[in-house]
Write a protein that holds these residues in place. Structure first.
Motif, mmCIF file in Angstrom:
data_model
loop_
_atom_site.group_PDB
_atom_site.id
_atom_site.type_symbol
_atom_site.label_atom_id
_atom_site.label_comp_id
_atom_site.label_asym_id
_atom_site.label_seq_id
_atom_site.Cartn_x
_atom_site.Cartn_y
_atom_site.Cartn_z
ATOM 1 N N ALA A 121 0.347 13.266 5.913
ATOM 2 C CA ALA A 121 0.977 14.198 6.855
ATOM 3 C C ALA A 121 2.446 14.399 6.514
ATOM 4 O O ALA A 121 2.985 15.510 6.663
ATOM 5 N N LEU A 122 3.118 13.354 6.049
ATOM 6 C CA LEU A 122 4.515 13.477 5.657
ATOM 7 C C LEU A 122 4.653 14.372 4.430
ATOM 8 O O LEU A 122 5.589 15.173 4.329
ATOM 9 N N ILE A 123 3.734 14.240 3.491
ATOM 10 C CA ILE A 123 3.751 15.099 2.304
ATOM 11 C C ILE A 123 3.553 16.556 2.714
ATOM 12 O O ILE A 123 4.228 17.466 2.198
ATOM 13 N N ASN A 124 2.656 16.793 3.669
ATOM 14 C CA ASN A 124 2.420 18.149 4.157
ATOM 15 C C ASN A 124 3.664 18.706 4.841
ATOM 16 O O ASN A 124 4.005 19.882 4.670
ATOM 17 N N TYR A 183 11.706 9.456 5.141
ATOM 18 C CA TYR A 183 10.958 9.648 6.382
ATOM 19 C C TYR A 183 10.306 8.345 6.837
ATOM 20 O O TYR A 183 10.322 8.005 8.031
ATOM 21 N N LEU A 184 9.708 7.617 5.899
ATOM 22 C CA LEU A 184 9.081 6.340 6.249
ATOM 23 C C LEU A 184 10.108 5.371 6.826
ATOM 24 O O LEU A 184 9.833 4.649 7.794
ATOM 25 N N THR A 233 0.821 3.648 5.757
ATOM 26 C CA THR A 233 0.201 4.429 4.684
ATOM 27 C C THR A 233 -0.542 5.646 5.228
ATOM 28 O O THR A 233 -0.522 6.724 4.610
ATOM 29 N N CYS A 234 -1.183 5.498 6.378
ATOM 30 C CA CYS A 234 -1.992 6.587 6.947
ATOM 31 C C CYS A 234 -1.151 7.814 7.281
ATOM 32 O O CYS A 234 -1.690 8.918 7.428
ATOM 33 N N LEU A 235 0.173 7.649 7.402
ATOM 34 C CA LEU A 235 1.037 8.769 7.747
ATOM 35 C C LEU A 235 1.513 9.554 6.530
ATOM 36 O O LEU A 235 2.019 10.677 6.674
ATOM 37 N N ILE A 236 1.389 8.970 5.345
ATOM 38 C CA ILE A 236 1.971 9.590 4.153
ATOM 39 C C ILE A 236 1.391 10.974 3.858
ATOM 40 O O ILE A 236 2.151 11.904 3.542
ATOM 41 N N SER A 272 0.829 -1.210 0.000
ATOM 42 C CA SER A 272 0.000 0.000 0.000
ATOM 43 C C SER A 272 0.864 1.261 0.000
ATOM 44 O O SER A 272 0.521 2.268 -0.637
ATOM 45 N N GLU A 273 1.967 1.208 0.719
ATOM 46 C CA GLU A 273 2.896 2.348 0.725
ATOM 47 C C GLU A 273 3.537 2.535 -0.641
ATOM 48 O O GLU A 273 3.639 3.659 -1.147
#
Length: 247
Positions: free
Chosen positions: A211-214, A181-182, A206-209, A162-163
């Motif tokens: 926020a990481l993009i932001n 970052y991941l 995946t749920c963090l991506i 999924s990532e």
């Protein structure tokens, strides 16, 4: 015996009971009294002189044998081990905490105050590493400092499908940053939960991506905090220190 020096030390407080520090650590072998520093020698040719053999001139080029790879790696590990502990003592001194490390089992803790301790290091050059430490009184914490990007082939091998699907849709610049970052988040959670490496790298974040993009678009020297709600932990990104902390 190595003489270690900490440089470019940065201190960050993440919450009332959580602090971290990062630094560069360099080592230099101590010189004997009255000796002079030796200039580094070329890797292959140290000196040469002609030898007459059967009317032909040959050039003899002896070279100094370097340390074996095994010995060099052992020295590097020892420098990293000593470097993170030196940084811990520096941080404790900064916080006026008098205590010693109990590293007899995971997670590491301070013997008296019972703060949780976690270390990280990243190779910057042969005699110059980056080191990081985090301490927290609440619960086990994880930290990872990285100077190298994560190759896309490596991410595809270890990350959750999924990532990979989301990362593949990003621009190359975004993919490089978010993949790193991941990796650091995964490494930090590995230290928190003591996952095996492959198990920890294969976890689905995946749920963090989003926020990481932001965070990728933010230009701030302050820590970027992300709530990892599914885990109950928070994630701090320190871009200028190349460090990620799970606390």
């Amino acid at each position: 015996m190595q003489n270690l020096t900490l440089r470019h030390i940065h201190y960050t407080q993440l919450d009332p009971t959580t602090w971290c520090a990062t630094a560069k650590v360099s080592s230099q072998l101590p010189l004997r009294l009255g000796s002079k520093p030796q200039q580094p020698l070329a890797p292959n040719i140290l000196y040469s002189y002609p030898i007459k053999l059967h009317s032909f001139y040959w050039r003899h080029c002896p070279f100094q044998t370097p340390l074996s790879a095994i010995k060099d790696a052992a020295n590097k590990r020892q420098q990293q081990r000593n470097g993170v502990r030196l940084l811990l003592q520096n941080l404790l001194s900064k916080l006026a905490i008098i205590d010693t490390l109990d590293d007899s089992q995971f997670p590491y803790r301070l013997k008296n105050s019972r703060y949780y301790v976690c270390f990280s290091h990243s190779v910057n050059s042969r005699l110059n590493d980056k080191v990081a430490v985090v301490i927290s009184h609440r619960r086990p914490v994880g930290i990872d400092i990285e100077t190298q990007d994560v190759a896309w082939q490596v991410a595809q091998r270890f990350y959750h499908p999924s990532e990979i699907a989301i990362l593949a849709e990003l621009s190359i610049e975004q993919r490089i940053i978010i993949s790193k970052y991941l990796w650091q988040i995964k490494e930090s959670f590995i230290k928190v939960y003591h996952y095996k490496l492959a198990q920890g790298l294969g976890m689905d974040y995946t749920c963090l991506i989003p926020a990481l993009i932001n965070s990728f678009t933010q230009e701030s020297r302050s820590p970027i905090i992300i709530n990892a709600s599914k885990t109950g932990y928070q994630i701090a990104i320190l871009p200028f220190q190349q460090t990620v902390i799970v606390f």
